[in-house]
Scaffold this motif. Structure first.
Motif, PDB file in Angstrom:
ATOM      1  N   LYS A 340      31.893   4.654 -11.424  1.00 32.98           N
ATOM      2  CA  LYS A 340      31.012   5.666 -10.958  1.00 32.98           C
ATOM      3  C   LYS A 340      31.056   7.044 -11.801  1.00 32.98           C
ATOM      4  O   LYS A 340      30.131   7.739 -11.895  1.00 32.98           O
ATOM      5  CB  LYS A 340      31.685   6.174  -9.461  1.00 32.98           C
ATOM      6  N   ARG A 341      31.956   7.108 -12.733  1.00 33.10           N
ATOM      7  CA  ARG A 341      32.163   8.488 -13.407  1.00 33.10           C
ATOM      8  C   ARG A 341      31.262   8.296 -14.801  1.00 33.10           C
ATOM      9  O   ARG A 341      31.070   9.297 -15.595  1.00 33.10           O
ATOM     10  CB  ARG A 341      33.565   8.649 -14.076  1.00 33.10           C
ATOM     11  N   LEU A 342      30.585   7.135 -14.913  1.00 36.06           N
ATOM     12  CA  LEU A 342      29.963   6.730 -16.223  1.00 36.06           C
ATOM     13  C   LEU A 342      28.505   6.983 -16.303  1.00 36.06           C
ATOM     14  O   LEU A 342      27.774   6.606 -15.168  1.00 36.06           O
ATOM     15  CB  LEU A 342      30.395   5.459 -16.933  1.00 36.06           C
ATOM     16  N   ALA A 343      27.864   7.216 -17.110  1.00 42.78           N
ATOM     17  CA  ALA A 343      26.639   7.634 -17.410  1.00 42.78           C
ATOM     18  C   ALA A 343      25.701   6.423 -17.409  1.00 42.78           C
ATOM     19  O   ALA A 343      24.578   6.030 -17.215  1.00 42.78           O
ATOM     20  CB  ALA A 343      26.019   8.562 -18.759  1.00 42.78           C
ATOM     21  N   VAL A 344      26.332   5.204 -17.762  1.00 41.98           N
ATOM     22  CA  VAL A 344      25.759   3.736 -17.973  1.00 41.98           C
ATOM     23  C   VAL A 344      26.409   2.789 -16.849  1.00 41.98           C
ATOM     24  O   VAL A 344      27.395   3.054 -16.065  1.00 41.98           O
ATOM     25  CB  VAL A 344      26.231   3.280 -19.291  1.00 41.98           C
ATOM     26  N   ARG A 345      25.413   1.821 -16.495  1.00 42.40           N
ATOM     27  CA  ARG A 345      25.844   0.840 -15.368  1.00 42.40           C
ATOM     28  C   ARG A 345      27.136   0.237 -16.224  1.00 42.40           C
ATOM     29  O   ARG A 345      27.254  -0.173 -17.190  1.00 42.40           O
ATOM     30  CB  ARG A 345      24.790  -0.045 -15.180  1.00 42.40           C
ATOM     31  N   ALA A 358      32.642  -3.580 -17.535  1.00 46.51           N
ATOM     32  CA  ALA A 358      31.656  -3.877 -18.527  1.00 46.51           C
ATOM     33  C   ALA A 358      30.411  -2.714 -18.759  1.00 46.51           C
ATOM     34  O   ALA A 358      29.330  -3.056 -18.314  1.00 46.51           O
ATOM     35  CB  ALA A 358      30.861  -5.374 -18.151  1.00 46.51           C
ATOM     36  N   PRO A 359      30.765  -1.866 -19.348  1.00 44.25           N
ATOM     37  CA  PRO A 359      29.447  -0.713 -19.473  1.00 44.25           C
ATOM     38  C   PRO A 359      28.648  -1.083 -20.321  1.00 44.25           C
ATOM     39  O   PRO A 359      29.019  -1.843 -21.332  1.00 44.25           O
ATOM     40  CB  PRO A 359      30.552   0.399 -19.995  1.00 44.25           C
ATOM     41  N   GLU A 360      27.509  -0.837 -19.908  1.00 44.08           N
ATOM     42  CA  GLU A 360      26.321  -1.394 -20.715  1.00 44.08           C
ATOM     43  C   GLU A 360      26.025  -0.392 -21.765  1.00 44.08           C
ATOM     44  O   GLU A 360      25.290   0.691 -21.668  1.00 44.08           O
ATOM     45  CB  GLU A 360      24.972  -1.699 -20.032  1.00 44.08           C
ATOM     46  N   ALA A 361      26.389  -0.539 -23.041  1.00 42.92           N
ATOM     47  CA  ALA A 361      26.372   0.627 -24.028  1.00 42.92           C
ATOM     48  C   ALA A 361      26.484  -0.001 -25.426  1.00 42.92           C
ATOM     49  O   ALA A 361      26.929  -1.035 -25.684  1.00 42.92           O
ATOM     50  CB  ALA A 361      27.580   1.474 -23.995  1.00 42.92           C
ATOM     51  N   PRO A 362      25.752   0.658 -26.670  1.00 43.58           N
ATOM     52  CA  PRO A 362      25.821   0.227 -27.698  1.00 43.58           C
ATOM     53  C   PRO A 362      27.135  -0.047 -28.275  1.00 43.58           C
ATOM     54  O   PRO A 362      28.058   0.733 -27.912  1.00 43.58           O
ATOM     55  CB  PRO A 362      24.824   1.069 -28.598  1.00 43.58           C
ATOM     56  N   ALA A 416      33.529   8.101 -24.131  1.00 44.53           N
ATOM     57  CA  ALA A 416      32.831   7.392 -25.253  1.00 44.53           C
ATOM     58  C   ALA A 416      31.298   6.862 -24.594  1.00 44.53           C
ATOM     59  O   ALA A 416      30.332   6.774 -25.405  1.00 44.53           O
ATOM     60  CB  ALA A 416      33.514   5.918 -25.352  1.00 44.53           C
ATOM     61  N   PHE A 417      31.207   6.816 -23.374  1.00 42.06           N
ATOM     62  CA  PHE A 417      29.904   6.486 -22.988  1.00 42.06           C
ATOM     63  C   PHE A 417      29.084   7.537 -22.122  1.00 42.06           C
ATOM     64  O   PHE A 417      27.954   7.250 -21.498  1.00 42.06           O
ATOM     65  CB  PHE A 417      30.047   5.281 -21.683  1.00 42.06           C
ATOM     66  N   GLY A 418      29.686   8.550 -21.754  1.00 45.07           N
ATOM     67  CA  GLY A 418      29.056   9.760 -21.239  1.00 45.07           C
ATOM     68  C   GLY A 418      29.312   9.706 -19.813  1.00 45.07           C
ATOM     69  O   GLY A 418      29.624   8.596 -19.207  1.00 45.07           O
ATOM     70  N   ALA A 419      29.329  11.018 -19.319  1.00 43.29           N
ATOM     71  CA  ALA A 419      29.623  11.041 -17.738  1.00 43.29           C
ATOM     72  C   ALA A 419      28.212  10.864 -16.986  1.00 43.29           C
ATOM     73  O   ALA A 419      27.133  11.317 -17.284  1.00 43.29           O
ATOM     74  CB  ALA A 419      30.169  12.541 -17.620  1.00 43.29           C
ATOM     75  N   SER A 420      28.422  10.283 -15.693  1.00 43.42           N
ATOM     76  CA  SER A 420      27.274  10.294 -14.800  1.00 43.42           C
ATOM     77  C   SER A 420      27.039  11.767 -14.115  1.00 43.42           C
ATOM     78  O   SER A 420      27.852  12.629 -14.133  1.00 43.42           O
ATOM     79  CB  SER A 420      27.769   9.443 -13.626  1.00 43.42           C
TER      80      SER A 420
END
Ligand SMILES: Cc1ncc(COP(=O)(O)O)c(C=O)c1O
Length: 426
Positions: A340-345, A358-362, A416-420
């Motif tokens: 829930k804290r992440l900018a990505v699914r 499994a964050p969907e990120a490059p 790493a993945f950004g904050a939601s």
């Protein structure tokens, strides 16, 4: 670039990032630079009992002082007691153990046993799987480690997995799942030549490939399909075994009895190199009158048996499997909070103390994650190319250590993945 005079595994040598291990205690290991790392990956998924367990070291020492060398067919108490304990953990009907030095060899020998008993050649396994690095076990393996070595042993057919978030059958949340995946093994047994498959090899929960937990009727349906075809069912419990998913063996969650169970890793928790094939009576009896064409010089090495025996006693004394079952929901809850804290699914899944996010990120974001984790001295399995971070801590980890560790992982993941936009701070 490494100056060490040996190869590092599964990496180009220039990219190797060695950790100089010096020791450890419980869920923590130490490195030569004075670092103390929280081990959320049980090193290579094997340190189920935890680091620095003196009672296992003492058991090895006692055995080494008493009887350190052996011949494959020699008998001594640790070998007998270990086999008895493994059969008891496997449950009613299992009658023999074949010892090996690790997981790949366990699968290798299960292949040989299946072929000898059924007189058939073929095997079925899944794409999202790892079964070991030797030629037979690698042929079963579905992941990226197989193709560079092909052709391997002939006769292995791969099928899809229970990757429910990307269902091959188009079932999505809200749809009724028609259990296409279980049907895939039924179909393949038929279409690839009914009565020609020696065995189906499955990890109960594919471990290193992403902790995909199957629906409850998956294993029972695969068992029924094998029975209908006459194929054997092998549970590869090398990673899932010994408490990892919250009971002795992962397949036991679904009330299914396989024909063989392959084990290693948590069997001696990494304190010695040992694996085994635990064989059901319906298979084992074939060898009462037929030669078992399998053998190893270091079969059931005395010090390895002593290490494994003491490890199994430790699990019982400490209630390690129950502890894993109890902490499983805590691990999922904390990973959901990270998601829930992440900018990505970032889907989360798992069972017991085996879970994945499994964050969907490059790939570049995954490389950042690796650096952020190193800063925080957190060790876990980060598979950037496959977009998964896998948690499999020693089973002796405390709830407080686990919660602190996953929240710290969350901070690294946000970096790493950004904050939601609606991010929840730890
Ligand atoms: C499910 C599974 N099977 C087999 C193996 C191979 O075990 P080993 O590395 O001891 O040969 C592994 C190793 O990661 C594994 O995860």
């Amino acid at each position: 670039m490494s100056d060490y005079p040996f190869f590092f595994t599964w990496t180009s040598q220039n990219a190797a990032k060695p950790l100089e291990l010096t020791g450890g205690e419980g869920a923590w290991f130490t490195t030569s630079d004075g670092g103390r790392w929280l081990d959320l990956g049980a090193l290579s998924y094997q340190v189920n009992a935890g680091h620095g367990r003196q009672r296992i070291v003492d058991a090895i020492t006692r055995q080494a002082n008493q009887l350190c060398l052996s011949a494959p067919n020699a008998v001594y108490p640790a070998k007998v007691e270990l086999a008895e304990r493994l059969l008891a953990l496997a449950g009613p009907g299992f009658s023999k153990v074949f010892f090996t030095l690790g997981g790949a060899e366990a699968n290798e020998n299960a292949i040989k046993i299946a072929r000898q008993v059924t007189g058939r050649l073929k095997m079925i396994s899944r794409y999202r799987s790892y079964h070991g690095a030797s030629m037979g076990a690698l042929a079963l393996t579905g992941d990226w480690r197989r193709p560079p070595m092909e052709p391997l042993i002939p006769g292995v057919v791969h099928v899809h997995d229970c990757e429910c978030e990307r269902c091959q059958y188009g079932n999505r949340a809200g749809n009724v799942c028609d259990r296409g995946m279980a049907g895939e093994i039924e179909k393949t047994l038929r279409l690839d030549g009914a009565g020609t498959t020696a065995a189906v090899f499955l990890e109960p929960v594919p471990g290193a490939n992403g902790a995909f937990v199957p629906p409850p009727d998956y294993w029972p349906r695969v068992r029924a399909a094998c029975d209908a075809d006459g194929a054997l069912l092998v549970a590869d419990e090398v990673l899932c075994g010994f408490g990892r998913t919250g009971n002795a063996f992962g397949h036991q969650h679904w009330g299914v009895v396989p024909d063989m169970i392959t084990v290693a890793k948590g069997l001696a928790s990494g304190y010695a190199t040992i694996g085994a094939v635990i064989v059901h009576e319906r298979v084992a009896k074939h060898f009462d009158a037929n030669v078992l064409a399998c053998g190893l010089t270091y079969y059931a090495h005395p010090t390895a048996c002593a290490a494994a025996l003491e490890t199994l006693k430790l699990y019982e004394d400490e209630g390690s499997f129950e502890h894993s079952a109890k902490l499983g929901p805590v691990l999922l809850r904390e990973l959901d909070a990270v998601s829930k804290r992440l900018a990505v699914r970032a889907p989360v899944r798992g069972l017991g103390l085996l879970a994945a996010i499994a964050p969907e990120a490059p790939l570049s974001a995954w490389q950042t994650l690796g650096a952020e984790l190193a800063k925080r001295k957190l060790s876990l399995h980060v598979e950037g190319k496959r977009g998964t971070a896998i948690f499999a801590p020693p089973l002796c980890i405390t709830e407080e250590e686990l919660v602190r560790g996953v929240r710290s992982f969350g901070d690294a993941a946000v970096a790493a993945f950004g904050a939601s936009a609606v991010g929840v701070a730890s």
